[in-house]
Design a protein around this motif. Structure first.
Motif, PDB file in Angstrom:
ATOM      1  N   LEU A  87       0.828  -1.211   0.000  1.00  0.00           N
ATOM      2  CA  LEU A  87       0.000   0.000   0.000  1.00  0.00           C
ATOM      3  C   LEU A  87       0.859   1.255   0.000  1.00  0.00           C
ATOM      4  CD1 LEU A  87      -2.805  -0.918   2.588  1.00  0.00           C
ATOM      5  CD2 LEU A  87      -3.145  -0.405   0.175  1.00  0.00           C
ATOM      6  N   PHE A  88       1.904   1.249   0.839  1.00  0.00           N
ATOM      7  CA  PHE A  88       2.766   2.430   0.900  1.00  0.00           C
ATOM      8  C   PHE A  88       3.533   2.604  -0.407  1.00  0.00           C
ATOM      9  CE2 PHE A  88       1.726   2.635   5.321  1.00  0.00           C
ATOM     10  CZ  PHE A  88       1.888   3.969   5.653  1.00  0.00           C
ATOM     11  N   ALA A  89       4.061   1.506  -0.946  1.00  0.00           N
ATOM     12  CA  ALA A  89       4.830   1.619  -2.191  1.00  0.00           C
ATOM     13  C   ALA A  89       3.931   2.149  -3.313  1.00  0.00           C
ATOM     14  CB  ALA A  89       5.417   0.256  -2.563  1.00  0.00           C
ATOM     15  N   SER A  90       2.733   1.567  -3.458  1.00  0.00           N
ATOM     16  CA  SER A  90       1.856   2.019  -4.552  1.00  0.00           C
ATOM     17  C   SER A  90       1.336   3.420  -4.273  1.00  0.00           C
ATOM     18  CB  SER A  90       0.700   1.036  -4.762  1.00  0.00           C
ATOM     19  OG  SER A  90      -0.127   1.035  -3.631  1.00  0.00           O
ATOM     20  N   GLY A  91       1.079   3.718  -2.984  1.00  0.00           N
ATOM     21  CA  GLY A  91       0.600   5.051  -2.628  1.00  0.00           C
ATOM     22  C   GLY A  91       1.635   6.116  -2.948  1.00  0.00           C
ATOM     23  N   PHE A  92       2.890   5.858  -2.585  1.00  0.00           N
ATOM     24  CA  PHE A  92       3.948   6.827  -2.887  1.00  0.00           C
ATOM     25  C   PHE A  92       4.072   7.038  -4.403  1.00  0.00           C
ATOM     26  CE2 PHE A  92       6.193   5.602   1.285  1.00  0.00           C
ATOM     27  CZ  PHE A  92       5.642   6.689   1.950  1.00  0.00           C
ATOM     28  N   MET A  93       3.872   5.938  -5.156  1.00  0.00           N
ATOM     29  CA  MET A  93       4.033   6.047  -6.602  1.00  0.00           C
ATOM     30  C   MET A  93       2.836   6.725  -7.263  1.00  0.00           C
ATOM     31  SD  MET A  93       5.821   2.384  -7.309  1.00  0.00           S
ATOM     32  CE  MET A  93       5.583   2.383  -9.057  1.00  0.00           C
ATOM     33  N   THR A  94       1.618   6.344  -6.862  1.00  0.00           N
ATOM     34  CA  THR A  94       0.451   6.896  -7.569  1.00  0.00           C
ATOM     35  C   THR A  94       0.012   8.248  -7.000  1.00  0.00           C
ATOM     36  OG1 THR A  94      -0.937   5.494  -6.189  1.00  0.00           O
ATOM     37  CG2 THR A  94      -0.499   4.700  -8.384  1.00  0.00           C
ATOM     38  N   ASP A  95      -0.042   8.361  -5.679  1.00  0.00           N
ATOM     39  CA  ASP A  95      -0.534   9.622  -5.101  1.00  0.00           C
ATOM     40  C   ASP A  95       0.514  10.733  -5.125  1.00  0.00           C
ATOM     41  OD1 ASP A  95      -2.635   7.981  -4.604  1.00  0.00           O
ATOM     42  OD2 ASP A  95      -2.969   8.648  -2.550  1.00  0.00           O
ATOM     43  N   PHE A  96       1.793  10.356  -5.020  1.00  0.00           N
ATOM     44  CA  PHE A  96       2.840  11.382  -4.990  1.00  0.00           C
ATOM     45  C   PHE A  96       3.695  11.398  -6.255  1.00  0.00           C
ATOM     46  CE2 PHE A  96       1.833  10.623  -0.532  1.00  0.00           C
ATOM     47  CZ  PHE A  96       1.655  11.925  -0.075  1.00  0.00           C
ATOM     48  N   GLY A  97       3.414  10.491  -7.170  1.00  0.00           N
ATOM     49  CA  GLY A  97       4.129  10.472  -8.450  1.00  0.00           C
ATOM     50  C   GLY A  97       5.603  10.144  -8.336  1.00  0.00           C
ATOM     51  N   LEU A  98       5.983   9.421  -7.274  1.00  0.00           N
ATOM     52  CA  LEU A  98       7.401   9.087  -7.111  1.00  0.00           C
ATOM     53  C   LEU A  98       7.772   7.896  -7.990  1.00  0.00           C
ATOM     54  CD1 LEU A  98       7.722   9.339  -3.214  1.00  0.00           C
ATOM     55  CD2 LEU A  98       8.243  11.094  -4.922  1.00  0.00           C
ATOM     56  N   SER A  99       9.038   7.851  -8.387  1.00  0.00           N
ATOM     57  CA  SER A  99       9.481   6.700  -9.180  1.00  0.00           C
ATOM     58  C   SER A  99       9.706   5.521  -8.223  1.00  0.00           C
ATOM     59  CB  SER A  99      10.783   7.034  -9.908  1.00  0.00           C
ATOM     60  OG  SER A  99      11.866   6.826  -9.040  1.00  0.00           O
ATOM     61  N   PRO A 100       9.683   4.298  -8.755  1.00  0.00           N
ATOM     62  CA  PRO A 100       9.909   3.143  -7.878  1.00  0.00           C
ATOM     63  C   PRO A 100      11.232   3.225  -7.134  1.00  0.00           C
ATOM     64  CG  PRO A 100       9.243   2.435 -10.080  1.00  0.00           C
ATOM     65  CD  PRO A 100       9.416   3.906 -10.140  1.00  0.00           C
ATOM     66  N   PHE A 101      12.228   3.873  -7.728  1.00  0.00           N
ATOM     67  CA  PHE A 101      13.550   3.958  -7.091  1.00  0.00           C
ATOM     68  C   PHE A 101      13.514   4.818  -5.822  1.00  0.00           C
ATOM     69  CE2 PHE A 101      14.375   3.121 -11.591  1.00  0.00           C
ATOM     70  CZ  PHE A 101      15.050   1.916 -11.454  1.00  0.00           C
TER      71      PHE A 101
END
Lengths: 347, 433
Positions: A87-101
């Motif tokens: 949830l945190f990994a996908s949330g950081f990526m989708t809600d905050f637009g962060l790259s997986p790295f």
């Protein structure tokens, strides 16, 4: 080995199980010899898929092993930890637009903070309690983490694309007419690296040796100055890292959603077979469960129809419980699992 | 982040709480929701839409015939035991219940009948509840699972150049291994006898996170069509697996609970062309959506997220609320009361006649089909259309008209199954005059 075989009684459950296994293997070998290329290719595909699915189960089982090995706690919340990390990994990526790295290391930080909080607010008050109390505490922990995950990120299905290849491998399709899922091959590579890293960490680093010392004997470890609280934080952090890996892999496969926590149920038979204290056991157990359940799901129905004239449709959707049948059969021979440590208690 | 929205909502609630006035006469509608658990991704938009529609009526029309509606939620987590507890805890104030789970519906059918409450298991639950003579308090309109199976088959027939083209073909049913998933089997078996296709049954255990063996079987048997009766994660995994084994998506047709944005989005581009049956249009382009957005969401009164208004499950929740509201309205007018009893509300459901003019009046013209319910027919018109997913535009589009099911097959099955229920439970068929 000879003595063990001599002691086997064909009328006892373990003897019956061994006879059935031998009959099954014999039939499988005979079937491979007489079947046409299409059938053998299909069987090969099932075995490959089973092995790869087994690796996915192992990723979850590894987290259980790490915590149980070092603290004797059966961490019921391991499946939820995978969901929580996903949830945190996908949330950081989708809600905050962060790259997986960035999102994945950031999630790792969250998991370390979670480990510290668990130690600070749960475990430290339960030192020396019965294992069942600690187990109950992890049940509570599972619900709390699930609730926090829901509160922070919501319950929607989230797509998790960390750039891993997915879908069927064109190469395997074209060259050998075999369906091999690329994401699961990636998971197998990741699992291999993870196991190698964990083994190296526990064997060759100072902290790793401290972990082993605590695992061997809490009291002795404490007497030589190893801090149990620090070790627990480290172990739960590593289990968090394993959960993150499992969460990312399962999330990439089926989206991050709350049913992800139920994959813990798939890890239980893996642990029963591999043993609760063995890292290689978690992998081997996963492979056995993966192949066993797929083979049973596809071939048990037709086999029962051939042998006893039974309706094959009565032997479908058996994957989930058949894994536990396999685990129970192993328990008949080795209650500690194939690779687990034998528990000897002096009276 | 959801946390931020919750904080804002709490702040508004605290700020406005002091100004709250004592409630006037109002109707209470219980809403059995699942905002938690593995099926929450579908449960949340459904519950939000139900809430939004009644809030819209309160805001726009002053309620139903001037009587405000209060929606009382109870969390079931899609768990049958919790669902029954919710029914027990809300039945004192509620007259109509929407179990939103086939398992819960089965448990509530005898209870609601005894308690003189109404169950509207819209497009789920016990299919033969369409027979109002045996199930006086249960409704499942506008269509049931057996209608769905038949309409999906009609679409497959159209793709093969007519129903005769199905002869010798193979259709695989991938289904949730539960009472829900097994509902269409009998109908499809009957239809396979009639049209000469082979039916292969492929059950998937709850929750359906791992389906590799099922799809390897599909790859081996190479069916001409795959129908799916799935729910939750099972749908998403199945669509991805189908794409992986290179099963053509336009021959993969899901039931109406296997055809929402939640089901296709995780598969990304691989889901392009996937189809499902539906009883209403997709999207938020109707007058009712316009009203919901302008009167609720623009004023911070929406139950969910603005950009999810118009999603498939949202629209379905809205449809469910609309039927209940219209049944209340009908009951109030029939019995000339602002406070109908359970039996009077049942009369309202049975006299429901939503024609095109009424649909237009409530902002749903073109959104769904007219529905007429009667004492005998609690299943409605049994119409459905096929929608198809476009992964590029991330939208569903209706690709067929609304068509009816094969009544020659379905009606005798309903009569047979309801007669069996009546005999097992000593239910006497009532007369419908």
């Amino acid at each position: 080995m000879t003595n063990a075989l001599q002691r086997l009684n064909p009328l006892r459950p373990e003897g019956i199980a061994l006879l059935l296994l031998a009959a099954f293997l014999g039939r499988a070998i005979w079937w491979f010899a007489v079947s046409d290329a299409r059938d053998t290719s299909f069987a090969t595909e099932i075995i490959i898929s089973g092995l790869l699915a087994g690796v996915m189960y192992s990723l979850v089982a590894l987290g259980f092993v790490l915590i149980f090995k070092s603290s004797g706690i059966f961490n019921y919340s391991q499946g939820v930890m995978a969901l929580f990390a996903g949830l945190f990994a996908s949330g950081f990526m989708t809600d905050f637009g962060l790259s997986p790295f960035i999102a994945i290391p950031l999630t790792m930080v969250v998991m370390v903070i979670t480990a510290i909080l668990i130690e600070r607010f749960v475990l430290q008050y339960l030192v020396g309690q019965e294992p069942i109390i600690l187990f109950m505490a992890t049940i509570g922990l599972a619900y709390v983490m699930e609730g926090i995950g829901d509160l922070v990120w919501g319950s929607d299905v989230k797509r998790l694309d960390v750039g891993l290849p997915s879908g069927a491998s064109d190469f395997m399709f074209d060259c050998c007419n075999l369906y091999v899922e690329k994401l699961e091959v990636s998971a197998a590579v990741v699992a291999a690296v993870l196991v190698a890293a964990l083994m190296a960490f526990t064997q060759y680093t100072r902290i790793g040796r401290a972990l082993r010392a605590v695992a061997d004997d809490h009291q002795a470890a404490l007497s030589v100055g190893i801090s149990l609280r620090t070790i627990w934080v480290i172990v739960w952090s590593i289990a968090g890292f394993v959960a993150l890996t499992a969460g990312v892999m399962w999330g990439a496969k089926s989206g991050v959603q709350f049913s992800l926590s139920l994959i813990a149920l798939k890890a239980l038979p893996v642990l029963m077979i591999g043993g609760f204290t063995s890292i290689p056991g978690a992998i081997i157990g996963g492979l056995i469960i993966g192949v066993g359940e797929k083979v049973a799901e596809i071939y048990l129905g037709p086999t029962m129809a051939d042998l006893f004239g039974a309706n094959p449709n009565n032997f479908t959707a058996i994957e989930n419980w058949f894994a536990y049948v396999l685990a129970l059969v192993v328990l008949l021979f080795r209650p500690q699992g194939l690779f687990g440590e034998k528990i000897i208690e002096r009276v | 982040m959801k946390l931020a929205r919750i904080t804002a909502a709490l702040a508004v609630a605290v700020a406005t709480g002091a100004a709250a006035l004592p409630a006037a006469a109002e109707i209470t509608v219980p809403s059995l929701v699942y905002r938690t658990g593995p099926y929450a991704p579908n449960g949340i938009p459904w519950a939000n839409a139900f809430q939004d529609y009644f809030n819209l009526l309160n805001e726009r029309d002053g309620g139903i015939n001037g009587v405000k509606v209060k929606v009382v939620e109870c969390e079931t987590a899609y768990n049958t035991t919790q669902g029954v507890e919710c029914y027990e805890s809300t039945k004192a104030e509620g007259l109509v219940f929407h179990p939103r789970s086939t398992g819960i519906t089965y448990q509530l059918i005898p209870k609601a009948t005894t308690d003189h409450k109404v169950i509207h298991s819209m497009m789920y639950g016990r299919t033969s509840a369409a027979n109002g003579k045996v199930f006086p308090n249960v409704f499942n309109f506008p269509a049931n699972y057996w209608d769905a199976a038949s309409i999906m088959l009609k679409h497959a027939g159209d793709m093969e150049g007519g129903m005769d083209g199905l002869k010798g073909k193979t259709i695989a049913l991938v289904y949730h291994n539960s009472a829900y998933g097994k509902e269409p089997i009998r109908t499809l078996e009957k239809l396979s006898e009639k049209h000469g296709f082979a039916l292969e049954l492929l059950p998937v255990d709850h929750p359906g996170q791992e389906q590799k063996a099922t799809w390897l079987k599909v790859r081996q048997m190479r069916p001409d069509f795959v129908f799916m009766w799935g729910w939750g994660v099972m749908n998403q995994v199945a669509i991805q697996e189908a794409a992986s084994v290179r099963f053509p998506m336009d021959r993969f047709i899901g039931t109406w609970w296997s055809g929402s944005e939640n089901d296709v989005l995780p598969a990304g581009a691989a889901a392009n062309g996937y189809k499902s049956i539906t009883v209403h249009a997709p999207g938020a382009s109707f007058k009712v959506h316009e009203d919901i957005l302008s009167l609720l969401y623009d004023n911070g009164k929406g139950a969910g997220e603005r950009d999810r208004v118009g999603e498939v499950v949202y629209n379905r929740g809205m449809l469910e609320a609309m039927y209940t509201a219209e049944a209340y309205r009908t009951a109030m007018e029939m019995h000339k009361t602002d406070n109908p009893t359970g039996d009077q509300l049942r009369d309202g459901f049975e006299a429901l006649n939503l024609d095109q003019a009424r649909l237009a009046a409530i902002g749903m013209e073109g959104f769904t089909v007219p529905v007429q319910v009667s004492c005998e027919n609690h299943g409605g018109p049994g119409l459905g259309a096929i929608q198809q997913w476009n992964a590029d535009s991330k939208t569903w589009t209706l690709i067929t008209d609304f068509v009816g099911a094969d009544r020659e097959i379905i009606d005798p099955l309903i009569a047979e199954d309801s007669a069996a229920y009546a005999s097992e439970n000593n239910v006497e068929e009532r007369a419908c005059n």
